[in-house]
Design an enzyme around this catalytic site. Structure first.
Site, short mmCIF file in Angstrom:
data_model
loop_
_atom_site.label_atom_id
_atom_site.label_comp_id
_atom_site.label_asym_id
_atom_site.label_seq_id
_atom_site.Cartn_x
_atom_site.Cartn_y
_atom_site.Cartn_z
N LYS A 42 0.97 -1.19 -0.08
CA LYS A 42 -0.07 0.16 0.00
C LYS A 42 0.92 1.04 -0.15
O LYS A 42 1.91 1.26 0.57
CB LYS A 42 -0.93 -0.05 1.34
CG LYS A 42 -1.62 -1.32 1.40
CD LYS A 42 -3.04 -1.30 0.76
CE LYS A 42 -3.80 -2.54 0.85
NZ LYS A 42 -5.14 -2.45 -0.03
N LYS B 285 0.88 -9.31 -3.18
CA LYS B 285 -0.01 -9.41 -4.35
C LYS B 285 -0.60 -7.95 -4.54
O LYS B 285 -0.55 -7.01 -3.94
CB LYS B 285 -1.45 -9.88 -3.29
CG LYS B 285 -2.86 -9.74 -4.31
CD LYS B 285 -4.14 -9.95 -2.96
CE LYS B 285 -5.46 -9.41 -3.35
NZ LYS B 285 -5.06 -7.95 -3.63
N ASP C 264 -2.83 -5.10 -5.79
CA ASP C 264 -3.96 -4.78 -5.49
C ASP C 264 -5.10 -4.55 -6.53
O ASP C 264 -4.60 -4.52 -7.76
CB ASP C 264 -4.12 -3.12 -4.93
CG ASP C 264 -4.94 -3.08 -3.56
OD1 ASP C 264 -4.43 -2.18 -2.74
OD2 ASP C 264 -5.79 -4.02 -3.38
N GLU C 265 -6.26 -4.84 -6.46
CA GLU C 265 -7.37 -4.99 -7.50
C GLU C 265 -7.51 -3.94 -8.53
O GLU C 265 -7.85 -4.18 -9.48
CB GLU C 265 -8.73 -5.01 -6.93
CG GLU C 265 -9.16 -3.88 -6.18
CD GLU C 265 -8.82 -3.57 -4.82
OE1 GLU C 265 -8.15 -4.28 -4.28
OE2 GLU C 265 -9.38 -2.53 -4.42
N HIS D 91 -9.99 -12.10 -7.46
CA HIS D 91 -10.23 -10.97 -6.56
C HIS D 91 -11.59 -10.82 -7.07
O HIS D 91 -12.14 -10.81 -8.00
CB HIS D 91 -9.53 -9.89 -6.78
CG HIS D 91 -9.63 -8.83 -5.78
ND1 HIS D 91 -10.72 -8.02 -5.65
CD2 HIS D 91 -8.83 -8.23 -4.68
CE1 HIS D 91 -10.57 -7.02 -4.87
NE2 HIS D 91 -9.37 -7.44 -4.01
N LYS E 159 -12.55 -5.11 7.99
CA LYS E 159 -13.26 -3.82 7.59
C LYS E 159 -14.35 -3.86 6.69
O LYS E 159 -15.19 -2.89 6.49
CB LYS E 159 -12.18 -2.96 6.92
CG LYS E 159 -11.80 -3.33 5.52
CD LYS E 159 -10.66 -2.20 4.90
CE LYS E 159 -10.32 -2.55 3.61
NZ LYS E 159 -9.19 -2.18 3.11
#
Ligand code: CAP
Ligand code: MG
Length: 448
Positions: A169, A195, A197-198, A287, A327
């Protein structure tokens, strides 16, 4: 009077009257489904002024071979192919579909039938496709997972614990070299998989062709340094032909996995990729970005159970299923059902959690992936829910660690090792500064 069909020269028998099939004819509570019928469990809320049976009849009609009015063409198959609503327990109904209604091996057609027009019908105020029983004839017409859960463990040579992953991130914004630097820290800290991110694919500041080369070269170097298997779930989400080009690059650089945002690429692209993947034998990380647009409302749309089943049938090897404690909304009953759908070969019907029978036959079990707001303090709870056969993705919970990504990764591994050895985290943190710092920052709280 016989009318010649234009193309085929076939003559349609003009029926004496008109086909008398009415909506209510699609209800037959004496019908007993055959083992070859596909069965759908729907939750139906009729529109004002429409009786429950009327609404159910319309759903069964519109999703099989009826329409809103009587028609003057009669085909010999019309009755045989009609769906039968045989279980009526408002708001629930089970509808059996003869497998001949469907084109084997064509998931888009199957879903256009049982998850198509019906959601827009005025006769229903709300409609939710909750679960499906898939007959063997349909299941066997798809390839299924390339590797499955056991095959992924074999690739990574990790057999006795959950597998860990981290998304560097911020989601997007790192340049290729910044991404490489972060990935190095995360892998050295002890996380098994990096991984994407989408929404990270091939942006101008982090080109796919450069990232794939540098990441797998770094991976090889880190493996030599740590003696641990590492790999990289690189996101190939793109128009279909470009996905193939990118998968070839992954294969050329010795990669073992690809990540695909399966819902935004679409079922046909995923199915076509699975076909091509016979050549590359890459493990597919699914995903599910976009799912909550239609899975979240429990009274309308399609459940995540159906999405996970379709993905396993087409042939992904691992899929996101939620966390319960993270979350994003993921209730315990849903996650438990999704774990079963991913990992079991046989499932008994359980109307308490609204799951229909499954007999997966040759379709390999796949890895459930738990991700979304996880940090070290939540790992014991996650393991309690999932057990050992799971991939835990921790993004912010690693990159937000006060000691930096390498410390964050070590805190995750230390929390995992402690949990699988039944040591509580407070005790374990006496021997791990990194874990202590993570617990001081996030405790055991569920992020909102
Ligand atoms: C998690 C994540 C995943 C979500 C997807 C994100 O990051 O990368 O995409 O887990 O949700 O972008 O939020 P964090 P789900 O670890 O930083 O939360 O797994 O429910 O499909
Ligand atoms: Mg993400």
């Amino acid at each position: 009077m016989k009318r010649r069909g234009r193309k085929s020269g076939k003559t349609f028998k003009k029926s004496s009257g008109v086909s008398k099939i009415k909506y209510i004819d699609f209800i037959n509570q004496n019908y007993r489904p055959t083992k070859n019928d596909l069965i759908c469990l729907f939750r139906v809320e009729p529109a004002k002024g429409i009786k429950f049976e009327e609404a159910v009849g319309r759903v069964a009609s519109e999703s099989s071979n009826g329409t809103w009015t009587d028609v003057s063409i009669e085909s010999s198959l019309i009755k045989e192919l009609a769906a039968k609503a045989y279980y009526i327990q408002p708001p629930w109904t089970k509808i059996a579909y003869p497998h001949q209604l469907f084109e084997e091996g064509n998931m888009s057609q199957i879903l256009s039938s049982i998850a198509g027009n019906i959601f827009g019908m005025k006769a229903v105020k709300k409609l939710r496709l909750e679960d499906i029983y898939w007959p063997e004839t349909i299941l066997n017409s798809f390839r299924g997972p390339t590797h499955g859960l056991r095959g992924v463990r074999k690739i990574l040579k990790i057999y006795d614990r959950p597998i860990t992953a981290t998304v560097p991130k911020p989601k997007v914004g790192l340049t290729t070299n910044e991404y490489i630097d972060v990935a190095k820290e995360i892998w050295l800290g002890g996380v098994d998989l990096i991984k994407d991110d989408e929404n990270l694919t091939n942006q101008s500041y982090i080109k796919f062709s450069e990232r794939v080369k540098k990441m797998f070269r770094l991976r090889d170097k880190i493996e030599r340094e740590t003696g641990e298997r590492k790999s990289y779930l690189i996101n190939i989400t793109a128009p279909y032909k470009e996905m193939i080009r990118r998968a070839k690059l992954v294969n050329d650089y010795g990669g073992e996995f690809v990540m695909i945002d399966i819902l935004t690429v679409g079922w046909s692209a995923l199915q076509s990729f699975r076909d091509i993947n016979e050549e590359y034998q890459l493990a597919i990380h699914a995903h599910r970005a976009f799912h909550a647009a239609f899975t979240r409302d429990r009274r309308h749309g399609v459940s995540m159970k159906v999405i996970a089943e379709v993905a396993r049938i087409i042939g992904v090897d691992q899929i996101h299923v939620g966390t319960v404690v993270g979350k994003l909304e993921s209730p315990l009953t849903d996650v438990k059902a999704l774990i079963q759908i991913c990992r079991e070969t046989r499932i008994k019907e359980n109307m308490k959690i609204k799951i229909l029978k499954k007999d997966w036959g040759k379709v390999k079990p796949i890895f459930p992936v738990s991700s979304g707001g996880i940090h070290p303090g939540l790992i014991p709870k996650i393991i309690e829910i999932f057990g050992n056969d799971l991939i835990i993705q921790v993004g912010g919970g690693v990159l937000g660690h006060p000691g930096g990504p390498r410390a964050g990764a070590k805190a995750v591994r230390d929390a995992l090792e402690a949990t699988i050895n039944n040591i509580n985290l407070e005790e374990a943190s006496k021997h791990s500064r990194e874990l202590r710092e993570a617990l001081d920052k996030w405790g055991y709280k569920t992020p909102i």
